[in-house]
Design an enzyme around this catalytic site. Structure first.
Site, PDB file in Angstrom:
ATOM      1  N   ASP A  54       9.096  21.537 -24.983  1.00  0.00           N
ATOM      2  CA  ASP A  54       8.287  22.622 -25.407  1.00  0.00           C
ATOM      3  C   ASP A  54       8.638  23.944 -24.273  1.00  0.00           C
ATOM      4  O   ASP A  54       8.031  25.089 -24.613  1.00  0.00           O
ATOM      5  CB  ASP A  54       6.762  22.476 -25.371  1.00  0.00           C
TER       6      ASP A  54
ATOM      7  N   ASP B 264       2.515  21.802 -30.901  1.00  0.00           N
ATOM      8  CA  ASP B 264       3.352  20.547 -31.347  1.00  0.00           C
ATOM      9  C   ASP B 264       2.225  19.618 -31.520  1.00  0.00           C
ATOM     10  O   ASP B 264       1.249  19.278 -30.925  1.00  0.00           O
ATOM     11  CB  ASP B 264       3.692  20.569 -29.815  1.00  0.00           C
TER      12      ASP B 264
ATOM     13  N   ASP C  79       3.415  20.119 -24.172  1.00  0.00           N
ATOM     14  CA  ASP C  79       3.138  19.069 -23.023  1.00  0.00           C
ATOM     15  C   ASP C  79       4.236  18.384 -22.516  1.00  0.00           C
ATOM     16  O   ASP C  79       4.299  17.836 -21.512  1.00  0.00           O
ATOM     17  CB  ASP C  79       1.967  18.039 -23.073  1.00  0.00           C
TER      18      ASP C  79
END
Length: 858
Positions: free
Chosen positions: A620, A381, A616
């Site tokens: 996700d 990400d 994080d």
């Protein structure tokens, strides 16, 4: 209210949850201000929680064997505390005294009991203990020397696992989940274990819900995918029930803890259905297969060997025959048991966990070390990995004027929204807070909406987010060109729009006017370029999955050196079939929802890849659950850390190469070192069959195998297991194990048959047990050293010293104490033949290696 028996399918879980929703009621008190926040150290609170766990664990465990029986709630007077004040210190102490807290047995870390049981009571250990008892009964104490190695193996395994357990527990304190509660009128941060029944819990975006609660003030959107498997956010308001294990996607609220600890829904559910799927470990599945196969083969061979040895024994008396039969049969069985191989794998992985811990990587699942070694696709990400998560406003371009200034509108909007992400913090730093406008309806930001909005009394509605979500109907070419250009340059671009209408049931007003473009920039991590470069050089493809504009993401990915960044795609509006088709064609994916992230990871895996995913944020979580190895940043959401296999404690993406190197080192070296154990097993099985066919006594007792077990296999394998080795993993574990072990095993079998053939030809019979034992002991030991010689290449200071030392030990011990190994003097002809076989061994091993390397098994 007692929970009904849980069903594993999603529909029945939902029905039960709805039943809970309809029966749990709470008194609602409405306040608009939150008491002053008093911060406490996470580590200090977590340590306190450990004391509470120790005090209550036995009490909780007594309520049902293995915690599998449903536990009835304790009848106690409930406290309906006002959410502004919460429980008093006296009430909290009383509840802790009665065990009404959130302590649950920790299933992620082994208990001391399980460590001892799993290391002692294995199939092969029990077999060795049985052989030891048999030898002890007949007084063959010298043959019991093999138990020293077995006990040493057990002790090493236990010590290393205890070390790993303590290391993990210490590091876990640093990442221990915490929760905000109201107590004595003050908002306090405590560990999740310290939550007690009726506590007032303060929840906000990204927080995991730690107990079954009833909302008493505020509203949130929760994701219950960990419970039901459904990923769509569910809106919850005052009076609704929220379940432990779900997490907050957006919004904030105060909630009363209705069920805690072992009485929560998720604990009851997990006791009946396995909610957590371990990463698939090829290493351990291969080891389990080896145990089964060897177990099936070993038992009948052992029975036949005992009968054979008794019939062919040269013992003068029945007692002598029994002693000789048991010692020789023990030698055959012990030779077939690769017990050290399982210890080697376990210890290597355990030591790896400790080493990673020293590098600030907390391994929450032992299997993930192996998964790291096999990773060939890394999904990142952008925010928090390539960039450090911090942002700042680069520019603000006002497009239209409204009845209030842009700064007043943004300040009031930011003050009204519960959002607490990096984007909102950057905007607050630029515009500040103010409460000049009175909000009437709030629509918090969520990963699926990709916008937030506030309706103000008398001033209409302000909407902020990505342009394609805020105003997809925008036609102004100049504005669209600006947005596209800034996006191409790697900036995050937000559009602020205004409408005179109001938000109605989460629906935005239709008529909107673009007010301003907000341009934010990410800070790229200093180590990002070198980290991406290492992955490229080591055969790991990097894919970027982000909720941002794909143009922005592609530009940032290009800056840090990601290959093929021109292959980017916008997933907005795509269905599952289209996403699966795009997964392995593109490198950069933009405007990705949490559900789409999970589909992407799953599709990449289905193409035969081993996928690691870093994350994080709560967006996700679904993708992390699908990944072979899920890596979380410690600075990220608590919910993310709870579902990850590994947590980077320093939140440093730059430490990822070291974790992958460690995984590769372990698996490569374990495959190489295990071949020594497996060589002995294959040889012992087939040579035992050969002995049964020619109907003669087995030549090797446990003393004869001691040099091979100790100086050819035991000691060298542990040194080889910890050598540097970061080569990519090639092939399956079973194939590599056979490929490395078969050359040595086949050479041993051929040399053994050659010895028997030579004795039969030169002496006319095989009635020379002492000669055969001596020749076989020498040939087996030094042929084993020939395989060790190959495994030690290429030589360095350590492997060179190891090879010389082990060879010298075998040679010297045979000369100094030959009687211990039952060695006798043999003729010069016999010795010359033995030397020829030993000298030919390295050449034979090389030939077998070349042949096996030509056989490719996928």
């Amino acid at each position: 209210m007692a929970l009904k028996k849980k069903k594993q399918n999603t529909d029945e879980i939902k029905e039960e949850k709805e039943s809970l929703d309809s029966t749990l009621n709470a008194e609602v008190s409405i306040e608009n201000t939150v008491a002053n926040k008093k911060e406490k150290s996470k580590k200090q609170k977590a340590l306190k929680a450990e004391n509470i766990r120790e005090k209550n664990e036995k009490k909780q465990n007594k309520k049902g064997k293995n915690n599998t029986e449903e536990i009835k709630p304790i009848k106690i007077k409930r406290i309906k505390a006002d959410f502004k004040n919460g429980l008093s210190s006296e009430q909290v102490a009383d509840r802790n005294e009665k065990g009404l807290n959130n302590v649950t047995p920790n299933t992620n870390v082994k208990t001391y009991k399980s460590i001892f049981v799993e290391n002692i009571f294995t199939f092969f250990n029990m077999l060795c203990f049985a052989i030891f008892i048999s030898l002890a009964i007949v007084g063959a104490w010298k043959s019991c020397i093999f138990m020293v190695i077995i006990l040493a193996n057990i002790a090493i395994g236990i010590i290393q696992e205890i070390r790993a357990k303590r290391t993990i527990e210490k590091l876990s304190l640093l990442t221990a989940p915490v929760v905000n509660v109201m107590r004595d009128g003050v908002q306090t941060t405590i560990s999740t274990d310290e939550v007690v029944l009726d506590d007032i819990i303060v929840l906000s975006t990204g927080k995991q819900i730690v107990a079954d609660c009833t909302i008493i003030e505020g509203q949130i959107e929760v994701n219950e995918s960990l419970l039901t498997g459904e990923s769509l956010p569910i809106k919850k308001k005052a009076g609704d029930t929220i379940l432990g294990g779900s997490f907050v996607v957006s919004g904030s609220c105060y909630a009363r803890a209705e069920k805690v600890g072992v009485n929560t829904y998720i604990h009851q559910l997990s006791s009946k259905a396995k909610k957590y799927k371990r990463p698939k470990s090829e290493l351990f599945s291969s080891l389990r297969l080896i145990i089964k196969v060897i177990g099936i083969i070993l038992i009948p061979i052992a029975i036949l060997m005992y009968i054979n040895n008794y019939v062919t024994s040269a013992g003068a008396t029945t007692t002598d025959k029994v002693v000789d039969t048991i010692t020789k049969t023990a030698g055959s069985i012990i030779g077939m048991i690769p017990s050290g191989m399982f210890l080697l794998c376990s210890v290597a992985l355990t030591v790896s966990v400790i080493k990673l811990a020293h590098r600030k990587a907390l391994v929450q699942d032992l299997y993930c070390v192996e998964m790291l070694a096999r990773v060939n696709v890394l999904c990142l990400d952008k925010t928090g990995t390539i960039t450090d998560g911090t942002m700042k406003v680069y520019n603000c371009i006002q497009l239209e004027n409204t009845d209030i200034t842009l700064k007043r509108a943004m300040g009031s909007m930011l003050s009204s929204l519960p959002d607490n992400n990096q984007t909102s913090q950057a905007l607050v730093n630029y515009f500040g807070y103010n409460k000049e406008l009175k909000p009437t309806t709030i629509l918090p930001f969520s990963s699926s909406r990709k916008l937030s909005a506030v309706t103000f009394e008398g001033h209409g509605t302000y909407i902020m987010g990505a342009q394609e979500f805020v105003m997809p109907e925008l036609k102004d070419k100049k504005t669209l060109d600006m947005i596209e250009q800034y996006s191409k340059d790697g900036y995050r671009v937000l559009l602020l729009a205004h409408s005179d209408g109001k938000i109605v049931k989460e629906n935005l007003p239709a008529s909107k006017t673009a007010v301003a473009i907000l341009i934010l920039e990410d800070r790229i991590r200093d180590e990002a370029v070198s980290t991406i470069k290492w992955f490229k050089q080591n055969g790991v493809k990097v894919k970027i999955i982000s909720g941002d504009n794909p143009l922005t993401v592609a530009e940032i990915a290009k800056r840090v050196g990601v290959d093929n960044t021109e292959k980017f795609i916008n997933l907005e509006g795509m269905n599952e079939k289209q996403i699966i088709a795009a997964a392995n064609k593109y490198t950069v994916f933009g405007r990705v929802t949490p559900e789409q992230k999970a589909i992407l990871v799953k599709a990449i895996k289905s193409a035969g890849n081993t996928v690691a995913m870093t994350g994080d944020g709560v967006n996700d979580i679904l993708a992390l659950k699908e990944a072979d190895c899920a890596v979380a940043m410690a600075s990220g959401s608590e919910a993310v850390r709870s579902v990850s296999h590994m947590v980077l404690l320093n939140s440093d993406f730059g430490s990822m190469p070291e974790t992958v190197k460690e995984g590769r080192r372990v698996i490569n070296n374990v495959q190489k070192s295990s071949s020594l154990f497996f060589m002995k097993t294959i040889f012992s099985i087939f040579f035992s069959i050969f002995i049964l066919i020619i109907h003669t006594v087995y030549p090797l007792s446990t003393e004869n195998n001691l040099l091979l077990e100790t100086f050819v296999i035991g000691i060298p394998s542990f040194f080889l297991a910890f050598l540097p080795n970061d080569k990519p993993i090639e092939g399956k574990f079973i194939y590599n194990l056979f490929k490395n072990a078969l050359p040595g095993a086949l050479t041993l079998i051929l040399n053994g048959i050659a010895v028997y053939t030579f004795v039969w030809i030169t002496k006319g019979s095989l009635d020379y047990a002492s000669t055969l034992t001596t020749m076989m002991t020498i040939v087996v030991t030094f042929t084993g050293l020939a395989l060790l010689l190959r495994l030690c290449k290429p030589f360095n200071a350590l492997t060179g010293t190891l090879m010389v030392t082990m060879t010298a030990c075998c040679f010297v011990l045979m000369l100094i104490i030959p009687t211990f190994f039952k060695l006798v003097s043999i003729s010069l002809t016999d010795m010359l033949f033995v030397i020829i076989l030993i000298l030919l061994a390295p050449t034979l091993i090389d030939i077998f290696y070349k042949v096996l390397n030509k056989i490719k098994i996928k």
